[in-house]
Each structure stands twice: as structure tokens, then as C-alpha cells.
Write an enzyme that holds these catalytic residues in place. Structure first.
Site, mmCIF file in Angstrom:
data_model
loop_
_atom_site.group_PDB
_atom_site.id
_atom_site.type_symbol
_atom_site.label_atom_id
_atom_site.label_comp_id
_atom_site.label_asym_id
_atom_site.label_seq_id
_atom_site.Cartn_x
_atom_site.Cartn_y
_atom_site.Cartn_z
ATOM 1 N N SER A 1 81.270 23.512 105.974
ATOM 2 C CA SER A 1 82.356 24.328 106.524
ATOM 3 C C SER A 1 83.668 23.569 106.471
ATOM 4 O O SER A 1 83.697 22.352 106.557
ATOM 5 C CB SER A 1 82.069 24.717 107.969
ATOM 6 O OG SER A 1 83.176 25.450 108.464
ATOM 7 N N LYS B 1 74.845 27.344 109.638
ATOM 8 C CA LYS B 1 76.139 27.633 108.988
ATOM 9 C C LYS B 1 76.420 29.143 109.026
ATOM 10 O O LYS B 1 77.549 29.574 109.244
ATOM 11 C CB LYS B 1 76.119 27.128 107.539
ATOM 12 C CG LYS B 1 77.317 27.579 106.689
ATOM 13 C CD LYS B 1 78.614 27.027 107.214
ATOM 14 C CE LYS B 1 79.889 27.315 106.496
ATOM 15 N NZ LYS B 1 80.070 28.244 105.476
ATOM 16 N N HIS C 1 77.558 29.957 112.457
ATOM 17 C CA HIS C 1 78.933 29.441 112.557
ATOM 18 C C HIS C 1 79.913 30.478 112.011
ATOM 19 O O HIS C 1 80.929 30.801 112.636
ATOM 20 C CB HIS C 1 79.042 28.123 111.773
ATOM 21 C CG HIS C 1 80.436 27.713 111.430
ATOM 22 N ND1 HIS C 1 81.178 28.326 110.433
ATOM 23 C CD2 HIS C 1 81.251 26.765 111.955
ATOM 24 C CE1 HIS C 1 82.366 27.779 110.365
ATOM 25 N NE2 HIS C 1 82.444 26.826 111.282
ATOM 26 N N ASN C 2 79.608 31.022 110.838
ATOM 27 C CA ASN C 2 80.518 32.006 110.239
ATOM 28 C C ASN C 2 80.582 33.277 111.076
ATOM 29 O O ASN C 2 81.644 33.884 111.203
ATOM 30 C CB ASN C 2 80.075 32.338 108.815
ATOM 31 C CG ASN C 2 80.414 31.223 107.851
ATOM 32 O OD1 ASN C 2 80.580 30.071 108.239
ATOM 33 N ND2 ASN C 2 80.523 31.544 106.575
ATOM 34 N N GLU D 1 82.822 32.635 113.832
ATOM 35 C CA GLU D 1 84.188 32.622 113.265
ATOM 36 C C GLU D 1 84.740 34.052 113.163
ATOM 37 O O GLU D 1 85.895 34.306 113.519
ATOM 38 C CB GLU D 1 84.105 31.955 111.892
ATOM 39 C CG GLU D 1 85.386 31.859 111.112
ATOM 40 C CD GLU D 1 85.108 31.271 109.713
ATOM 41 O OE1 GLU D 1 84.479 30.194 109.612
ATOM 42 O OE2 GLU D 1 85.506 31.913 108.721
HETATM 43 N N1 LIG Z 1 85.532 28.397 99.063
HETATM 44 C C1 LIG Z 1 85.200 28.021 100.291
HETATM 45 O O1 LIG Z 1 86.019 27.928 101.212
HETATM 46 C C2 LIG Z 1 83.767 27.665 100.600
HETATM 47 C C3 LIG Z 1 83.427 27.083 101.810
HETATM 48 C C4 LIG Z 1 82.118 26.708 102.036
HETATM 49 C C5 LIG Z 1 81.162 26.928 101.069
HETATM 50 N N2 LIG Z 1 81.507 27.501 99.882
HETATM 51 C C6 LIG Z 1 80.459 27.687 98.890
HETATM 52 O O2 LIG Z 1 80.560 26.657 97.923
HETATM 53 C C7 LIG Z 1 80.077 27.125 96.654
HETATM 54 C C8 LIG Z 1 81.133 26.857 95.599
HETATM 55 O O3 LIG Z 1 82.304 27.590 95.919
HETATM 56 P P1 LIG Z 1 83.593 27.597 94.971
HETATM 57 O O4 LIG Z 1 84.565 28.525 95.604
HETATM 58 O O5 LIG Z 1 83.996 26.201 94.663
HETATM 59 O O6 LIG Z 1 83.035 28.148 93.578
HETATM 60 P P2 LIG Z 1 82.519 29.617 93.156
HETATM 61 O O7 LIG Z 1 83.672 30.371 92.636
HETATM 62 O O8 LIG Z 1 81.684 30.202 94.208
HETATM 63 O O9 LIG Z 1 81.557 29.239 91.918
HETATM 64 C C9 LIG Z 1 82.051 28.751 90.685
HETATM 65 C C10 LIG Z 1 81.202 27.605 90.186
HETATM 66 O O10 LIG Z 1 79.833 28.023 90.035
HETATM 67 C C11 LIG Z 1 79.416 27.696 88.707
HETATM 68 N N3 LIG Z 1 78.366 28.625 88.315
HETATM 69 C C12 LIG Z 1 78.318 29.950 88.509
HETATM 70 N N4 LIG Z 1 77.185 30.470 87.995
HETATM 71 C C13 LIG Z 1 76.496 29.428 87.463
HETATM 72 C C14 LIG Z 1 75.260 29.309 86.768
HETATM 73 N N5 LIG Z 1 74.493 30.382 86.542
HETATM 74 N N6 LIG Z 1 74.869 28.089 86.358
HETATM 75 C C15 LIG Z 1 75.642 27.002 86.581
HETATM 76 N N7 LIG Z 1 76.821 27.044 87.208
HETATM 77 C C16 LIG Z 1 77.241 28.251 87.646
HETATM 78 C C17 LIG Z 1 80.666 27.814 87.896
HETATM 79 O O11 LIG Z 1 80.538 27.196 86.654
HETATM 80 P P3 LIG Z 1 81.492 27.634 85.419
HETATM 81 O O12 LIG Z 1 82.763 26.819 85.610
HETATM 82 O O13 LIG Z 1 80.738 27.223 84.215
HETATM 83 O O14 LIG Z 1 81.726 29.094 85.506
HETATM 84 C C18 LIG Z 1 81.659 27.128 88.815
HETATM 85 O O15 LIG Z 1 81.531 25.735 88.762
HETATM 86 C C19 LIG Z 1 79.764 28.600 96.856
HETATM 87 O O16 LIG Z 1 78.394 28.761 97.118
HETATM 88 C C20 LIG Z 1 80.559 28.964 98.075
HETATM 89 O O17 LIG Z 1 79.998 30.057 98.767
HETATM 90 C C21 LIG Z 1 82.783 27.863 99.632
#
Ligand SMILES: NC(=O)c1ccc[n+]([C@@H]2O[C@H](COP(=O)([O-])OP(=O)(O)OC[C@H]3O[C@@H](n4cnc5c(N)ncnc54)[C@H](OP(=O)(O)O)[C@@H]3O)[C@@H](O)[C@H]2O)c1
Length: 482
Positions: free
Chosen positions: A131, A185, A188-189, A192
Site C-alpha cells: 500500500s 490489504k 485496508h482498501n 480506505e
Molecule cells: N498503482 C498503484 O497505486 C498500486 C498500488 C498497490 C498495488 N498495485 C498493484 O501493483 C501491480 C502493478 O501495478 P502497476 O500500476 O505498476 O502496473 P499495471 O499497469 O497493473 O501492470 C503493467 C505491468 O504488468 C505487466 N504484465 C501485464 N500482463 C502480463 C503478462 N501476461 N505477463 C507478464 N507481464 C505482464 C506489464 O508488462 P508489459 O510492459 O510487457 O506490458 C507491465 O509491466 C498491480 O497488480 C497493481 O494492482 C498498484
């Protein structure tokens, strides 16, 4: 093949993964291997951050070869099919004793399933709630890892080094086994969602009741942030309310479309609570309030429905604002109490040992719901670890005693003036429901027995009974059919 020089690796280099990788690399003793499905993100990260000393990999074989044993990888990819795809690849190149951590926002039941499947290979799988958004990932998130005790031995020191620090303590604890981290988590959300909705209702009431401008209300929130409501969400509310739109000069909040989005974790919290039979009504109202806002077509056809003649009239703005503050505090206590209730019920259902006080502590820094108030929650569980209802802890009873008259006035005024305050009012209804001597649930049992022979229990005798409603209406003992 590269030499094994990295003690930890990150798969998925979008904003969260690259920030977490940079956070890891910035800590003493870490060398970080990085891999992304498409090469461009890896190249970009290496170019922009040469100081991190990343070890790049362009295939899963290279990634595994670059890691020292036990290989430890954190997956930060799009939750769902992406996570499964990466796990399938890592399992092929990792060995028993290695550790795969999923830091994405996975549904805890998926984590339970994945943990079971990966465990069969001898590899450890850890579902970890992260988070704090992008900034948290970079500077210090609140981390909620589940998984085995064995993996915690390796992960503990690494995660402690990158987590946020609150009052000298890292915001990470081994929450419990398999899906426990992602479960916590999720809740938590959910909390939130409730916290944000309550703040939004407070703002709306103050604006409509006192006619203050958003910038003036920003001052109110900034002042509240100095007291018992001190929290990240109150702090950023003041910032958002103070912001002016560059294009029009209007308050930014007035040019933003009033339809709130959601990524689903609030909904999961409510669905799971329903399955567990836990009343998280404040969280549910927050989820549904976003959904009401996001149906412009329905709002358009309903816009002319009759409302009350009189608008909210406030004679003493200062006293009214203090009432709103107390209503917000009381409702917030309910939201947290309900959330912790869900964690207790989840732990019982899934066989996790979760230290609720430790959970409150790791939410004090890094995460979106960080708040001073969480210290009071950890105090409550320190005193009574198996506290049944959080809001019955002495500190909260005092606070509710102090707040309840104001809370009732605000809910009544909002209803009379036709101002929607679903989270304030449902929190109050929950509070009154909990403390009621007797609930009209007795009538519901009577109705259920009438139409479905669902039976009832009596206050004066053991056993289960049924009235022969379509016969002579005498009472018989009957098997309990709920
Ligand atoms: N954003 C936030 O504030 C937040 C907070 C807590 C947790 N999270 C979690 O953290 C994770 C990452 O979030 P994010 O916002 O950085 O990215 P995202 O937009 O959720 O995901 C994009 C990433 O996933 C990869 N990906 C997607 N499908 C794939 C597959 N089939 N095989 C391998 N790689 C794959 C993409 O690779 P390519 O570059 O090759 O497309 C890219 O690196 C998510 O689960 C999200 O829910 C996010």
C-alpha cells in the site's frame, strides 16, 4: 548467462515495479535483478537510473541465473492472468526453497490457490499486500506479506529495509500464512473507501450548511489534521480543496466530474464480508455511493424527484463544523471497527493467526489510511488481544460518548435537508443496532417462520419452534432449519 549477483529480483517494471526496484536498490546490501515482459520498460529503467546498479535480464532464464540462492523475486504485474503467466514461467526456472512474492493487488482466494499450487513444487509463494501507491513503492510502502514462515526468514530483513517507518518501527509484519497478506490489504482498501466517503460527506455538509468556499473548507481540514483526526487522507483533502483550476480559476473540485471510479478492492471487501457474515455497512455504503455517483443516466432521470422544501440552515457555523468533525470521527471508528471485525472473521475462517494490533501498527506509515488514530487501535488490541468489537475498547467508548450527540444531530439535519450522507447514517445505524437491547430481528424470524417454516428460538426456553401458521396456529417443536 549472467553471474548470480542479485539477492532480489523484480518482475514487472511499470510504475509500481520500477519504483519498488529503485527502493530496493537504494538500500544497503541489495543488488536488484529486473525483468519485464516487453524489453522497452527494462531499457528505460536502466537508462534513467544507472545509480541503482540494476542487473537486467531479458529472459526468465537470465533472470533466474542472475539471482543468488534462495532466489527471491517480487512480481509487480497487472493482477490476474498476468500474475499467473509470470508464476508459470518462474516456476520453470526456480528451484525448491526459492521464493516468489506477488506484490500485486491479487484477490486473496487467488493467492490461496497459487500458494497451494506453487508449494507442490517446493518453491515458496508469498502473496504480499503493498500500500502507498507509486510514492510509497519508491520511498517506503506499508507491506502486508503472507506466505510461509520459511520465506519470512529471508524476506523479513529485505522488506524491513524498504518499508515505511512509523515511530521508529518498519511498517511490515508477517501477517499470516498463504492469502492472509492480500486479505488484510483488501480490508485496508475497504476501510480506505469508507474513510474517503466519510470525508467527502463532511465536506459536502460543511459546504452546503455554511456556504464556505472549498478553500475555506481546506482550512477547516488543515485544522482538523492537527487533532485526533490527523491522517494522510485529511491532509490531502485540504490540498485538493485548496487547489484552483489553472484554466478557469475555479476551485479544482468544482471542475472535476462528480463520478467516482473504483478498481474493485472495495467491492471485494464487501463481497467477502457478506460471505463471512460480517456487517461492514460503512464500507458497503462507501462502495455503493461511488456506484450511485457513476450512473449519470440514472441521476439525470431522477434529478427532478421531490426533495425537502427547506435547505440546510446553519446559524452557528463553528458549532456545526464541530458537530461534523465529531460525526466524522465517530463514523470513522465504526469503519475501522467493522474492517477489523472482517479481518478477525477471515482469520477464523481461513485458519490464520493474525495479530490485529500489529496490523494497525503497519498501517501507521506508508499507506493511504495512515493515521495517528491507528495507535489507539494497536493499544486496544495490546490490552485485549481477542477484543470482540473494536469500538468497545475504552478509548473508543469515550470518543463515541463525546461524539454521539453531534453525530445524531448531523445525521438528522442531513436527512431533513435531503443531503445524502450514507456513510454517516449507516455507521450510526450500525452503532445503534449493536447496542440495542432488543432488535426487530424477532419479527423477521416470525415472518420467515410464517412463509418458509424457517423456525425460531424462544427467549424463555431451549429448543427450536415452528408455529402452524396455516393450521390451528399452535406451536410445535421443530428441527432448526435457519
Ligand atoms: N498503482 C498503484 O497505486 C498500486 C498500488 C498497490 C498495488 N498495485 C498493484 O501493483 C501491480 C502493478 O501495478 P502497476 O500500476 O505498476 O502496473 P499495471 O499497469 O497493473 O501492470 C503493467 C505491468 O504488468 C505487466 N504484465 C501485464 N500482463 C502480463 C503478462 N501476461 N505477463 C507478464 N507481464 C505482464 C506489464 O508488462 P508489459 O510492459 O510487457 O506490458 C507491465 O509491466 C498491480 O497488480 C497493481 O494492482 C498498484
Amino acid at each position: 548467462m549472467p553471474e548470480a549477483t542479485a539477492n532480489i529480483g523484480v518482475v514487472g517494471l511499470a510504475v509500481m515495479g520500477s519504483n519498488l526496484a529503485r527502493n530496493l536498490a537504494s538500500r544497503e546490501g541489495n543488488t536488484v535483478a529486473v525483468y519485464n515482459r516487453s524489453r522497452a520498460k527494462t531499457d528505460e529503467l536502466l537508462t534513467e537510473h544507472p545509480e541503482a546498479g540494476f542487473v537486467p535480464a531479458f529472459s526468465y532464464d537470465e533472470f533466474a541465473a542472475s539471482l543468488t540462492v534462495p532466489r527471491t523475486a517480487v512480481i509487480m504485474v497487472k493482477a490476474g492472468a498476468g500474475t499467473d503467466a509470470v508464476i508459470d514461467e518462474l516456476v520453470k526456472v526456480f528451484e525448491p526453497g526459492d521464493i516468489i512474492v506477488d506484490g500485486g493487488n491479487a484477490l486473496f482466494t487467488d493467492t490461496i490457490r497459487r500458494e497451494k499450487a506453487v508449494r507442490d513444487t517446493g518453491i515458496n509463494f508469498v502473496g504480499m499486500g503493498v500500500s502507498g501507491g507509486e510514492e510509497g513503492a519508491l520511498l517506503g510502502p506499508s507491506l502486508m506479506p503472507g506466505g510461509s514462515d520459511e520465506s519470512w526468514v529471508t524476506l523479513g530483513p529485505i522488506l524491513r529495509s524498504i518499508a515505511a517507518v512509523a515511530e521508529g518501527e518498519p511498517c511490515v509484519t508477517h501477517v499470516g500464512h498463504d492469502g492472509a497478506g492480500h486479505f488484510v490489504k483488501m480490508v485496508h482498501n475497504g476501510i480506505e473507501y469508507a474513510d474517503m466517503q466519510l470525508i467527502a460527506e463532511a465536506y459536502d455538509l460543511i459546504r452546503r450548511g455554511t456556504g464556505k468556499t472549498p478553500a475555506e473548507i481546506a482550512d477547516v481540514f488543515a485544522q482538523w489534521n492537527e487533532g485526533e483526526l490527523n491522517s494522510y487522507l485529511i491532509e490531502i483533502t485540504a490540498e485538493v480543496l485548496r487547489a484552483q483550476d489553472a484554466a478557469t480559476g475555479a476551485p479544482l473540485v468544482d471542475v472535476i466530474v462528480d463520478q467516482a471510479g473504483a478498481k474493485g478492492t472495495g467491492g471485494w471487501t464487501v463481497q467477502t464480508a457478506i460471505d463471512l457474515g460480517v456487517p461492514v455497512s460503512g464500507i458497503a455504503e462507501a462502495v455503493f455511493a461511488r456506484s450511485v455517483s457513476s450512473h449519470p443516466e440514472q441521476r439525470a432521470v431522477a434529478a427532478n424527484l421531490p426533495g425537502p422544501v427547506d435547505e440546510l440552515r446553519v446559524d452557528d457555523a463553528e458549532a456545526f463544523i464541530e458537530d461534523v468533525r465529531l460525526a466524522l470521527f465517530a463514523s470513522k471508528i465504526v469503519a475501522y471497527s467493522q474492517g477489523f471485525d472482517e479481518i478477525r472473521a477471515g482469520a477464523a475462517q481461513y485458519g490464520w493467526t493474525i495479530d490485529l494490533g500489529a496490523v494497525a501498527k503497519i498501517w501507521r506509515g506508508g499507506c493511504i489510511i495512515r493515521a495517528q488514530f491507528l495507535n489507539r487501535i494497536s493499544d486496544a488490541y495490546a490490552e485485549v488481544p481477542d477484543l470482540q468489537v473494536l469500538l468497545t475498547a475504552p478509548y473508543f467508548v469515550d470518543a463515541l460518548q463525546r461524539a454521539q450527540d453531534a453525530w445524531r444531530r448531523i445525521v438528522a439535519q442531513a436527512a431533513a435537508a435531503g443531503i445524502p450522507s450514507p456513510a454517516f447514517s449507516s455507521s450510526l445505524a450500525y452503532y445503534d443496532g449493536l447496542r440495542a437491547d432488543r432488535l426487530p430481528a424477532a419479527l423477521i424470524q416470525g415472518q420467515r417462520d410464517f412463509f418458509g417454516a424457517h423456525t425460531y428460538r424462544r427467549v424463555d426456553r431451549e429448543g427450536t419452534f415452528h408455529t402452524l401458521w396455516s393450521g390451528d396456529r399452535s406451536e410445535i417443536t421443530a428441527e432448526d432449519t435457519h
